[in-house]
Scaffold this motif. Structure first.
Motif: not given
Lengths: 111, 115
Positions: B31, B50, B94, B97-104
């Protein structure tokens, strides 16, 4: 769209605890709350992320009530180097069109 | 350490010029994002991607386009620059992600002035 609202600025002194609150009334079930810190002439950098209740890491704590319509970033014992702009972000993995940063809170820490 | 670089820190262009802002990340992130930052308005999302060849409009896409031909590079294009596009432009990347968005991870920003 989950609009966020934060105070424009806050002042503190070294050694004090600082709490910055962000409201996000329209937060969706899949959204997370993430906080970023930005120094002048730099891009924002990640501080902490949470979904509900309390999260703590080495630099901050994040409190999120059960209704998730607000969150509070807590910085323990701030120092001069914590002077920065703090952004609240309602973040998601489903539909980045919904990514909404707050307008930021300018924190000034004085000696 | 993740590194996101932007082609210029400062850029001055004239009204009507075509402007290219380049962003490169070295962590194989899927992303990528372009934001603009203005006083009192915070960060606003212009476009995002994406993955390679994929692009989507953000909150304020008018007057901008993007290109992502390679995974590591995401370009923002101002087809005909106008004075109201004078701003700080920030790129971020970034992992998907999985369930939680990853850090940008953000680049240092490009301060664009359109005269």
């Amino acid at each position: 769209l989950a609009k966020t609202t934060q105070p424009i600025s806050m002042d503190s002194y070294e050694g004090q605890e600082v709490n910055i609150t962000c409201s996000h009334n329209n937060i969706a079930t899949n959204d997370y709350i993430t906080w970023y810190q930005q120094f002048p002439s730099q891009g924002p950098r990640f501080i902490i992320q949470g979904y509900k209740t309390k999260v703590t890491n080495e630099v901050a704590s994040l409190f999120i009530p059960a209704d998730r319509k607000s969150s509070t970033l807590s910085l323990p014992r701030v120092s001069l180097s914590d002077t920065a702009v703090y952004y609240c972000l309602v973040d998601t993995n489903t539909g980045f069109q919904k990514l909404v940063f707050g307008t930021g809170t300018r924190l000034l820490v004085s000696p | 350490d993740v590194k996101v670089t932007q082609s210029s820190r400062y850029l001055v262009k004239r009204t009507g010029e075509k402007v290219f802002l380049e962003c490169v990340q070295d962590m194989d992130h899927e992303n990528m994002f372009w934001y603009r930052q203005d006083p009192g308005l915070g960060l606003r999302l212009i476009y995002f991607s994406y993955d390679v060849k994929m692009k989507e409009k953000g909150d304020i896409p008018e007057g901008y386009s993007v290109s992502r031909e390679k995974k590591e590079r995401f370009s923002l294009i101002l087809e005909s620059a106008s004075t109201n596009q004078t701003s700080m432009y920030l790129c971020a990347s970034r992992e998907a992600g999985g369930a939680a968005p990853d850090t940008q991870y953000f680049g240092p920003g490009t301060r664009l002035t359109v005269l």
